[in-house]
Design a protein around this motif. Sequence first.
Motif, PDB file in Angstrom:
ATOM      1  N   VAL A 248       1.891   7.046   4.112  1.00  0.00           N
ATOM      2  CA  VAL A 248       2.049   8.376   3.532  1.00  0.00           C
ATOM      3  C   VAL A 248       3.437   8.921   3.847  1.00  0.00           C
ATOM      4  CG1 VAL A 248       1.254  10.768   3.596  1.00  0.00           C
ATOM      5  CG2 VAL A 248      -0.411   8.880   3.594  1.00  0.00           C
ATOM      6  N   ALA A 249       3.836   8.837   5.110  1.00  0.00           N
ATOM      7  CA  ALA A 249       5.156   9.332   5.512  1.00  0.00           C
ATOM      8  C   ALA A 249       6.256   8.607   4.750  1.00  0.00           C
ATOM      9  CB  ALA A 249       5.337   9.158   7.017  1.00  0.00           C
ATOM     10  N   ALA A 250       6.101   7.305   4.570  1.00  0.00           N
ATOM     11  CA  ALA A 250       7.106   6.531   3.845  1.00  0.00           C
ATOM     12  C   ALA A 250       7.185   6.950   2.384  1.00  0.00           C
ATOM     13  CB  ALA A 250       6.791   5.041   3.943  1.00  0.00           C
ATOM     14  N   ALA A 251       6.036   7.207   1.768  1.00  0.00           N
ATOM     15  CA  ALA A 251       6.025   7.605   0.365  1.00  0.00           C
ATOM     16  C   ALA A 251       6.714   8.950   0.178  1.00  0.00           C
ATOM     17  CB  ALA A 251       4.588   7.663  -0.157  1.00  0.00           C
ATOM     18  N   VAL A 252       6.449   9.892   1.081  1.00  0.00           N
ATOM     19  CA  VAL A 252       7.090  11.204   0.996  1.00  0.00           C
ATOM     20  C   VAL A 252       8.596  11.080   1.191  1.00  0.00           C
ATOM     21  CG1 VAL A 252       7.297  13.458   2.123  1.00  0.00           C
ATOM     22  CG2 VAL A 252       5.027  12.465   1.704  1.00  0.00           C
ATOM     23  N   GLU A 253       9.010  10.338   2.209  1.00  0.00           N
ATOM     24  CA  GLU A 253      10.435  10.206   2.518  1.00  0.00           C
ATOM     25  C   GLU A 253      11.206   9.554   1.379  1.00  0.00           C
ATOM     26  OE1 GLU A 253      14.052  10.171   4.874  1.00  0.00           O
ATOM     27  OE2 GLU A 253      12.189  11.328   4.938  1.00  0.00           O
ATOM     28  N   THR A 254      10.696   8.467   0.851  1.00  0.00           N
ATOM     29  CA  THR A 254      11.430   7.777  -0.211  1.00  0.00           C
ATOM     30  C   THR A 254      11.444   8.587  -1.500  1.00  0.00           C
ATOM     31  OG1 THR A 254       9.449   6.478  -0.769  1.00  0.00           O
ATOM     32  CG2 THR A 254      11.029   5.479   0.742  1.00  0.00           C
ATOM     33  N   GLU A 255      10.397   9.347  -1.763  1.00  0.00           N
ATOM     34  CA  GLU A 255      10.376  10.195  -2.944  1.00  0.00           C
ATOM     35  C   GLU A 255      11.402  11.322  -2.825  1.00  0.00           C
ATOM     36  OE1 GLU A 255       6.636  11.260  -5.677  1.00  0.00           O
ATOM     37  OE2 GLU A 255       6.712  12.450  -3.841  1.00  0.00           O
ATOM     38  N   ASP A 256      11.520  11.915  -1.625  1.00  0.00           N
ATOM     39  CA  ASP A 256      12.526  12.956  -1.404  1.00  0.00           C
ATOM     40  C   ASP A 256      13.933  12.398  -1.565  1.00  0.00           C
ATOM     41  OD1 ASP A 256      10.532  14.782  -0.880  1.00  0.00           O
ATOM     42  OD2 ASP A 256      10.776  14.749   1.295  1.00  0.00           O
ATOM     43  N   ARG A 257      14.159  11.221  -1.013  1.00  0.00           N
ATOM     44  CA  ARG A 257      15.492  10.617  -1.135  1.00  0.00           C
ATOM     45  C   ARG A 257      15.827  10.326  -2.593  1.00  0.00           C
ATOM     46  NH1 ARG A 257      16.273   6.267   3.846  1.00  0.00           N
ATOM     47  NH2 ARG A 257      15.793   7.713   5.548  1.00  0.00           N
ATOM     48  N   ALA A 258      14.846   9.797  -3.314  1.00  0.00           N
ATOM     49  CA  ALA A 258      15.090   9.489  -4.726  1.00  0.00           C
ATOM     50  C   ALA A 258      15.419  10.751  -5.509  1.00  0.00           C
ATOM     51  CB  ALA A 258      13.873   8.792  -5.327  1.00  0.00           C
ATOM     52  N   ALA A 259      14.725  11.857  -5.202  1.00  0.00           N
ATOM     53  CA  ALA A 259      14.979  13.109  -5.926  1.00  0.00           C
ATOM     54  C   ALA A 259      16.412  13.578  -5.731  1.00  0.00           C
ATOM     55  CB  ALA A 259      14.005  14.188  -5.460  1.00  0.00           C
TER      56      ALA A 259
ATOM     57  N   ALA B 249       9.425   0.498   2.393  1.00  0.00           N
ATOM     58  CA  ALA B 249       8.670   0.544   3.656  1.00  0.00           C
ATOM     59  C   ALA B 249       7.719  -0.637   3.746  1.00  0.00           C
ATOM     60  CB  ALA B 249       7.910   1.857   3.757  1.00  0.00           C
ATOM     61  N   ASP B 250       7.064  -0.975   2.642  1.00  0.00           N
ATOM     62  CA  ASP B 250       6.150  -2.115   2.646  1.00  0.00           C
ATOM     63  C   ASP B 250       6.867  -3.403   3.029  1.00  0.00           C
ATOM     64  OD1 ASP B 250       3.597  -1.021   1.819  1.00  0.00           O
ATOM     65  OD2 ASP B 250       4.482  -0.696  -0.155  1.00  0.00           O
ATOM     66  N   LEU B 251       8.102  -3.540   2.569  1.00  0.00           N
ATOM     67  CA  LEU B 251       8.843  -4.784   2.777  1.00  0.00           C
ATOM     68  C   LEU B 251       9.701  -4.772   4.034  1.00  0.00           C
ATOM     69  CD1 LEU B 251       9.977  -5.346  -0.930  1.00  0.00           C
ATOM     70  CD2 LEU B 251       7.987  -6.317   0.237  1.00  0.00           C
ATOM     71  N   SER B 252       9.695  -3.653   4.746  1.00  0.00           N
ATOM     72  CA  SER B 252      10.568  -3.514   5.914  1.00  0.00           C
ATOM     73  C   SER B 252      10.072  -4.270   7.133  1.00  0.00           C
ATOM     74  CB  SER B 252      10.709  -2.031   6.275  1.00  0.00           C
ATOM     75  OG  SER B 252       9.474  -1.528   6.773  1.00  0.00           O
ATOM     76  N   GLY B 253       8.768  -4.547   7.183  1.00  0.00           N
ATOM     77  CA  GLY B 253       8.186  -5.163   8.373  1.00  0.00           C
ATOM     78  C   GLY B 253       7.811  -4.166   9.442  1.00  0.00           C
TER      79      GLY B 253
ATOM     80  N   HIS C 164       0.799  -1.224   0.000  1.00  0.00           N
ATOM     81  CA  HIS C 164       0.000   0.000   0.000  1.00  0.00           C
ATOM     82  C   HIS C 164       0.832   1.273   0.000  1.00  0.00           C
ATOM     83  CE1 HIS C 164      -4.113  -1.837   1.315  1.00  0.00           C
ATOM     84  NE2 HIS C 164      -3.588  -2.426   0.253  1.00  0.00           N
ATOM     85  N   ALA C 165       2.011   1.283   0.602  1.00  0.00           N
ATOM     86  CA  ALA C 165       2.865   2.468   0.490  1.00  0.00           C
ATOM     87  C   ALA C 165       3.276   2.654  -0.964  1.00  0.00           C
ATOM     88  CB  ALA C 165       4.083   2.339   1.395  1.00  0.00           C
ATOM     89  N   MET C 166       3.609   1.558  -1.619  1.00  0.00           N
ATOM     90  CA  MET C 166       3.992   1.640  -3.027  1.00  0.00           C
ATOM     91  C   MET C 166       2.808   2.067  -3.885  1.00  0.00           C
ATOM     92  SD  MET C 166       6.573   1.521  -4.902  1.00  0.00           S
ATOM     93  CE  MET C 166       7.094   1.421  -6.593  1.00  0.00           C
ATOM     94  N   ALA C 167       1.624   1.638  -3.532  1.00  0.00           N
ATOM     95  CA  ALA C 167       0.434   2.052  -4.275  1.00  0.00           C
ATOM     96  C   ALA C 167       0.320   3.570  -4.297  1.00  0.00           C
ATOM     97  CB  ALA C 167      -0.814   1.439  -3.640  1.00  0.00           C
ATOM     98  N   LEU C 168       0.523   4.197  -3.142  1.00  0.00           N
ATOM     99  CA  LEU C 168       0.478   5.650  -3.074  1.00  0.00           C
ATOM    100  C   LEU C 168       1.607   6.260  -3.904  1.00  0.00           C
ATOM    101  CD1 LEU C 168      -0.513   8.350  -1.960  1.00  0.00           C
ATOM    102  CD2 LEU C 168       0.908   7.932   0.075  1.00  0.00           C
ATOM    103  N   GLY C 169       2.811   5.721  -3.762  1.00  0.00           N
ATOM    104  CA  GLY C 169       3.937   6.240  -4.519  1.00  0.00           C
ATOM    105  C   GLY C 169       3.712   6.192  -6.019  1.00  0.00           C
ATOM    106  N   LEU C 170       3.114   5.112  -6.502  1.00  0.00           N
ATOM    107  CA  LEU C 170       2.826   4.984  -7.925  1.00  0.00           C
ATOM    108  C   LEU C 170       1.767   5.983  -8.368  1.00  0.00           C
ATOM    109  CD1 LEU C 170       2.710   1.082  -8.252  1.00  0.00           C
ATOM    110  CD2 LEU C 170       4.538   2.578  -9.045  1.00  0.00           C
ATOM    111  N   ALA C 171       0.776   6.215  -7.519  1.00  0.00           N
ATOM    112  CA  ALA C 171      -0.343   7.079  -7.887  1.00  0.00           C
ATOM    113  C   ALA C 171       0.048   8.539  -8.019  1.00  0.00           C
ATOM    114  CB  ALA C 171      -1.476   6.929  -6.872  1.00  0.00           C
TER     115      ALA C 171
END
Length: 595
Positions: A464-475, A448-452, A425-432
């Motif tokens: 949501v927090a995970a999607a924002v954080e990973t997107e910022d890191r990727a940028a 985040a989804d696979l982290s446990g 579900h975190a990835m679902a948000l990231g994709l959307a």
Amino acid sequence: MTAGGYFGRALVADAGTGAARTLDLPEDILRAYVGGAGLGAWLMHRLAPPRADPLGAEAPLAYVFSPLVGTPLTTSAKFAVVAKSPLTGMLTDALASSHFAIAGKLTGYDAIVVRGARPAPSVLLVDGAGARFEDAADLAGLTAAQASAALRRRLGRGWRVAAIGPAGERGVRYATISHDGRHAGRGGLGAVLGAKRIKAIAVRAAATVAPADPDAVLAAARDLRARSFGPATAKYRELGTLANLLAFNAIAALPTRNFQAATFEQAPALAAEDLAAMRKVARHSCASCTIGCEHIYKTKSRTTRVEYENVFALGPMCGVSDPDAVLAASARCDDLGLDTISAGGTIAWAMECAERGLIDAPWLRFGDAAALLRAVDEIGARDGLGDLLAEGSRRAAQRVGQGSGAFAPHVKGLEMPGYEPRTLHAMALGLAVNARGADHNRSGAYEADLSGDLDRLDGGAAHVAAAVETEDRAAVMDSLILCKFLRGVFTDPFTEWAGLLSAVTGWEVDGPELRRTGRRIVLAKRVFNLREGWQPADDWLPGRLLAEPVRLASGREAGLTPERLRAMIDGYYAARGLDGQGRPDAARLADLRLS
């Protein structure tokens, strides 16, 4: 005085007139956007006319380097290709590693931008003598590898080449740009170059650029090299990204038969654990890389590079379990210059359409290896059904109609990668919400989804927090540029990346500043899309994924409701400081330095 690692200028070459000019890059812009994907986004705001046709002469395409290119820092020999995508109509950037990055930067520019169109097939040459266009009629129709080899023989030693294949020349909307066997793959950048009638760009080093603190950079390079051999990168060295296949299959996260299932019964036949023993012939590293993730496998007639996404898209996604066929299809995509994810996703959609009787293609069926290979060839040639499929699943579904859009596997027109949103579900948000569309490299929320650390089947505030954080890191990683496979070796990423950037440039950058930089880049991409017609409905997932749950081995059903996705998107907008329609306020716009 320009900061270390930069030249402070971009080359803008006009393919229509043959002229070239220099665009100054002020230091405050370089510091605000760094390089790579970030600086590329700023350049598109500056140079791309609003609402321009991505395949029109006015639309620019930029090769963008970074301050780290040319340093001894592992994985830093990367560049970004940035343009408005002919597949999505929005901003796209594709990253790649090769010696082209080093030679391209050492032409004396932080970016090379091409606009306009040639009257006949041509190549752009950039070296110490400047930029010039030459005839390339003899390269037409060749694969990117063949064209690159022929051009280097013609030009002589020291030249590095990035070229398109036949798919780019024919305007396939997900055509790639290739170099050293690597690809700037997603979003159709090869079609943009093909529309300009430019078969290749060749570069030769003619300048030098030094870091501000060479000793600090060397010490950081030694430390990073040592860490790159650790457990965080072990799976990439040992099995490559294909190691993900069985792991995703075990947790019902492997999209299968156009997302009609989340597990593939024949997955072991395609898994690295078996294929490596029988077919792997070599392991390579990209330029200036110590990881060595590139695994070369043999087919019946040749060798080909194997990645998880290639195998997922041309295997389980299409229901094909024959490893010879999947490897052969991947090799053909490389030769034609096709993005394997978009090719596989569009073919899978067409297979379902054919089985439902929505298109007249009785030969096209899930699991049919010969049909897969035929479809790839027809797409590359824009022949038969391939002329429709060359448009991508969104445009093809618009033409076919009859409800086929509900199962077209894309976001914003970009076909979905090998991650099942209903069980991640975190990835679902990231994709959307991602600006590029359905993309796993610009949003690493699956980590985040696979982290446990959170329930991957129950999306909420933590996702949501995970999607924002990973997107910022990727940028930030995509702008420095560093390979994503290094992300696990950093314990305090923004602070450690700031240290690398400071040593190269001489700026006093800290972690909080670099975090703000990441957020600025993410927002700049969104604002470009707003300018080009983005609407709130574009931040969404295909209807099938919100209406049809998948069954897990335990018997439990996993799904993602529209209400849950809506709540996560609203949370994402709030976390980004956007209004309820996903739009920024005036203060955030001012920080982008676009005017």
